[in-house]
Design a protein around this motif. Structure first.
Motif, PDB file in Angstrom:
ATOM      1  N   TYR A   1       0.843  -1.212   0.000  1.00 32.49           N
ATOM      2  CA  TYR A   1       0.000   0.000   0.000  1.00 32.49           C
ATOM      3  C   TYR A   1       0.871   1.253   0.000  1.00 32.49           C
ATOM      4  N   GLN A   2       1.964   1.184   0.778  1.00 32.41           N
ATOM      5  CA  GLN A   2       2.861   2.332   0.874  1.00 32.41           C
ATOM      6  C   GLN A   2       3.465   2.650  -0.505  1.00 32.41           C
ATOM      7  N   ALA A   3       3.923   1.594  -1.196  1.00 29.82           N
ATOM      8  CA  ALA A   3       4.520   1.787  -2.522  1.00 29.82           C
ATOM      9  C   ALA A   3       3.478   2.338  -3.499  1.00 29.82           C
TER      10      ALA A   3
ATOM     11  N   GLY B   1       0.527  11.379   7.779  1.00 30.38           N
ATOM     12  CA  GLY B   1       0.854  12.666   7.167  1.00 30.38           C
ATOM     13  C   GLY B   1       1.466  12.540   5.782  1.00 30.38           C
ATOM     14  N   GLY B   2       1.526  11.328   5.257  1.00 31.00           N
ATOM     15  CA  GLY B   2       2.099  11.151   3.924  1.00 31.00           C
ATOM     16  C   GLY B   2       1.276  11.849   2.848  1.00 31.00           C
ATOM     17  N   PHE B   3      -0.006  11.893   3.037  1.00 33.09           N
ATOM     18  CA  PHE B   3      -0.856  12.553   2.055  1.00 33.09           C
ATOM     19  C   PHE B   3      -2.114  13.062   2.706  1.00 33.09           C
TER      20      PHE B   3
ATOM     21  N   LEU C   1       0.940   9.372  -5.411  1.00 31.14           N
ATOM     22  CA  LEU C   1       1.268  10.733  -4.966  1.00 31.14           C
ATOM     23  C   LEU C   1       2.157  11.452  -5.983  1.00 31.14           C
ATOM     24  N   GLN C   2       3.099  10.700  -6.557  1.00 35.13           N
ATOM     25  CA  GLN C   2       3.978  11.276  -7.586  1.00 35.13           C
ATOM     26  C   GLN C   2       3.159  11.715  -8.792  1.00 35.13           C
TER      27      GLN C   2
ATOM     28  N   MET D   1      -7.341  10.416  -8.366  1.00 34.00           N
ATOM     29  CA  MET D   1      -6.129  10.063  -7.621  1.00 34.00           C
ATOM     30  C   MET D   1      -6.292  10.339  -6.131  1.00 34.00           C
ATOM     31  N   THR D   2      -6.952  11.442  -5.815  1.00 39.13           N
ATOM     32  CA  THR D   2      -7.189  11.765  -4.403  1.00 39.13           C
ATOM     33  C   THR D   2      -8.051  10.686  -3.769  1.00 39.13           C
TER      34      THR D   2
END
Lengths: 175, 122
Positions: A35-37, A173-175, A43-44, A130-131
């Motif tokens: 999920y993180q990847a 807080g990553g996104f 996000l990119q 994407m959001t």
């Protein structure tokens, strides 16, 4: 003798439960990393889309401003590093707009603005998608983190949870 | 202490991991090809609504070179065909890999006696 046998049976059951928990933790950590990847990739892409929207906004505003000028009016054209050269507006009735596939077409200011606004709408739709994806990933990741904490609270076989970085910071807080 | 993993199972797990990475690569390539296709299709659609004698430019590096609408349409159609074909090839490749992935996953599951296989994610 019976007590000894009972003790061994309990010990065996505890080991099995620990092994199962260990396996679940490993599996949850793998999913969390996936999920993180996925979140980082999305996000990119979102950053690229945001930049493109900003670029379209700038182009639209610039054309809207320039269409009110007259041919021959003086402009300052940026050449980089905050430096400008003087130039004269030779024709404001024709704008060159990229239409895709490495092709550009000449349009009048109104059509150019309309085209750019349409492209911006498409970009905004992608931005929204994407959001939404990021929100879904975050929710799934939170569920996994909660389960990991639950297992850690149970106190059995979660030594690798902390090693795997599942302590709560992976998505915070990553996104 | 963790038990020793049998060599065959270790090999299958490595294959599974490798397939997962290959699937990710194919998926990325597919996304890139789909993006090029969308861009090309959008240009073709735009050209349909443009006058026959409209002024058209082709981007060459940093400069724009004037060209004709018909020439550009032909070029874009060819480009679309090429990328359509590439997309189909990638889709077939992905399908084959997915099947192989599920096959190995099933074999591992059976070897573990019905337990869950963690490195999948498929």
């Amino acid at each position: 003798m019976a007590e000894e046998r009972g003790g061994m049976a309990v010990g065996g059951a505890t080991e099995r439960v620990q092994a199962e928990r260990q396996a679940e933790v490993q599996s949850l950590l793998v999913r969390l990393r996936q999920y993180q990847a996925q979140a980082e990739g999305t996000l990119q892409q979102l950053n690229i889309v945001n930049q493109a929207i900003e670029e379209h906004n700038r182009a639209i505003e610039t054309i809207k401003y320039l269409r009110d000028l007259e041919n021959g009016d003086e402009l300052l054209v940026p050449v980089g590093a905050g430096s400008y050269i003087y130039a004269k507006l030779s024709d404001i009735s024709r704008i060159i707009v990229r239409i895709g596939g490495g092709i550009s077409a000449e349009k009048d200011p109104e059509s150019a603005i309309k085209h750019l606004e349409k492209k911006r709408e498409e970009l905004e739709r992608s931005q929204q998608e994407m959001t939404n994806i990021l929100q879904r990933i975050e929710m799934e990741a939170q569920k996994i983190q909660a389960r990991l904490q639950e297992i850690a609270g149970g106190g059995a076989g979660v030594g690798t949870a902390a090693e795997g970085g599942a302590g709560g910071g992976a998505f915070g807080g990553g996104f | 202490m963790a038990e020793e993993i049998p060599p065959q199972l270790r090999n299958q797990l490595a294959q599974l991991q490798q397939l997962r990475m290959q699937l990710e690569t194919v998926s990325r390539q597919k996304l890139q090809v789909e993006a090029v296709l969308r861009d090309t299709e959008s240009a073709l659609e735009e050209l349909e609504h443009i006058d026959d004698n409209a002024v058209i430019y082709r981007g060459v590096g940093e400069i724009l070179v004037r060209t004709s609408r018909d020439k550009v349409k032909e070029e874009l159609k060819e480009k679309k065909e090429t990328f359509d074909l590439r997309l189909k090839t990638l889709e077939r490749q992905e399908e084959r890999m997915q099947k192989r992935f599920q096959q190995i996953q099933q074999q591992i599951r059976e070897a573990l006696g019905g337990e869950q296989v963690s490195p999948a994610g498929g």
